[in-house]
Design a protein around this motif. Sequence first.
Motif, short mmCIF file in Angstrom:
data_model
loop_
_atom_site.label_atom_id
_atom_site.label_comp_id
_atom_site.label_asym_id
_atom_site.label_seq_id
_atom_site.Cartn_x
_atom_site.Cartn_y
_atom_site.Cartn_z
N GLU A 116 0.93 -1.11 -0.12
CA GLU A 116 0.24 0.01 -0.20
C GLU A 116 1.02 1.12 0.12
N MET A 117 0.51 2.38 -0.47
CA MET A 117 1.34 3.26 -0.72
C MET A 117 0.18 4.70 -1.09
N GLY A 118 0.87 5.87 -1.02
CA GLY A 118 0.05 6.82 -1.78
C GLY A 118 -0.04 6.78 -3.16
N GLY A 119 -1.43 7.32 -3.48
CA GLY A 119 -1.84 7.37 -4.97
C GLY A 119 -2.08 8.53 -5.31
N ALA A 120 -2.15 8.85 -6.64
CA ALA A 120 -2.41 10.15 -7.42
C ALA A 120 -3.34 10.92 -6.43
N GLY A 121 -2.98 12.40 -6.23
CA GLY A 121 -3.78 13.17 -5.38
C GLY A 121 -3.70 13.22 -3.76
N ASN A 122 -2.70 12.04 -3.64
CA ASN A 122 -2.55 11.96 -1.90
C ASN A 122 -1.98 13.44 -1.22
N CYS A 123 -2.52 13.83 -0.45
CA CYS A 123 -2.37 14.87 0.44
C CYS A 123 -2.33 16.20 -0.56
N ALA A 124 -3.40 16.26 -1.57
CA ALA A 124 -3.52 17.48 -2.23
C ALA A 124 -3.70 18.63 -1.74
N GLU A 125 -4.62 18.82 -0.65
CA GLU A 125 -4.77 20.17 0.06
C GLU A 125 -3.53 20.35 0.70
N LEU A 126 -2.81 19.48 1.57
CA LEU A 126 -1.53 19.85 2.08
C LEU A 126 -0.68 20.15 1.21
N THR A 127 -0.44 19.67 0.07
CA THR A 127 0.71 20.11 -0.74
C THR A 127 0.21 21.50 -1.27
N THR A 128 -1.03 21.62 -1.59
CA THR A 128 -1.25 22.82 -2.37
C THR A 128 -1.22 24.00 -1.12
N TRP A 143 -7.38 17.85 13.36
CA TRP A 143 -6.80 18.03 11.94
C TRP A 143 -7.09 16.81 11.24
N MET A 144 -7.36 16.83 9.90
CA MET A 144 -7.58 15.36 9.05
C MET A 144 -6.73 15.61 7.88
N ALA A 145 -5.92 14.63 7.72
CA ALA A 145 -5.13 14.61 6.40
C ALA A 145 -5.96 13.97 5.43
N ASP A 146 -5.68 14.56 4.24
CA ASP A 146 -6.41 13.67 3.03
C ASP A 146 -5.70 13.00 2.25
N TYR A 147 -5.57 11.79 2.69
CA TYR A 147 -5.06 10.70 2.13
C TYR A 147 -5.60 10.03 1.22
N VAL A 148 -4.89 9.51 0.24
CA VAL A 148 -5.37 8.65 -0.94
C VAL A 148 -4.52 7.63 -0.98
#
Length: 258
Positions: free
Chosen positions: A135-147, A244-249
């Motif tokens: 299992e790994m981060g997929g496209a869009g993982n943490c998009a809010e955090l990185t933006t 806080w909630m991380a937006d993991y994908v």
Amino acid sequence: MRYDTPSLERWNSRAYDSSFGYVSTQGAPLVDLLDPRPGERVLDLGCGTGVLTAQIAFRGADVLGIDGSAAMIEKALAQYPGMNFIIGDGHDFTVVDPYDAVFSNAALHWMSRDPVAVIASVREALKPGGRFVAEMGGAGNCAELTTAMLTAWREYGLREPDLPWYFPTPAEYARRLEQEGFVVRLLEYFDRPTPLDECPGGAADWVRMFASSVLEGLPPEIVEPLLGRVNELAAPALRRESGWMADYVRLRFAAVRR
Ligand SMILES: C[S@@+](CC[C@H](N)C(=O)[O-])C[C@H]1O[C@@H](n2cnc3c(N)ncnc32)[C@H](O)[C@@H]1O
């Protein structure tokens, strides 16, 4: 194997289990997907402090944990005496006897220099018919955090930071697995909003823990205000009344070496 990989010391192994133990807690279903059998030989790639490695061993498998961080391996050896852990880089590790399965939780997206080399190393570490379950981060993982990070950096007139991760789409990763000699049996791509219970400092704490490389070389006096701005920008999407909630994908897959 490489024994000196200081560039992989990206986070504090002492803080890892106490503050970010959720990473391995959420990996438990992946151990079920691996379904390790007594006597099987399993390699845990990017094993961190060894929590899931130990769960695999508990099911009777003979496990080797590999991690690029000397501090993680040191802690794993201290926590689980008698188990096998070794420092190695996922891009170019080699084994003497091939394994029945390679397992990896929350680590492949950190092996971003050359993802194909990682898949090829895993293939070479497996017997024909051996399983690669990860299992790994997929496209869009943490998009809010990185933006929020990229916006804050831009507002402060800083050069855009190099983000250290590889977050592929399911199609891209499946293609790479197939090209490198795997049959993909299962591939899931899903949102997993994750409470950052141990991050009272919110997105700023998350950056310090998981993206500390982007802070290297910054003038020390701007780090706190910069991270404060990351919090302001991320809060509307990620701060709830409960915290806080991380937006993991995530991408989760099981593949078999042809
Ligand atoms: C989020 S932690 C996950 C640890 C563990 N699998 C778990 O579930 O708790 C990611 C791990 O990947 C390791 N890592 C990052 N890049 C690596 C590389 N190129 N080769 C080997 N390990 C690496 C890190 O040192 C870290 O221990």
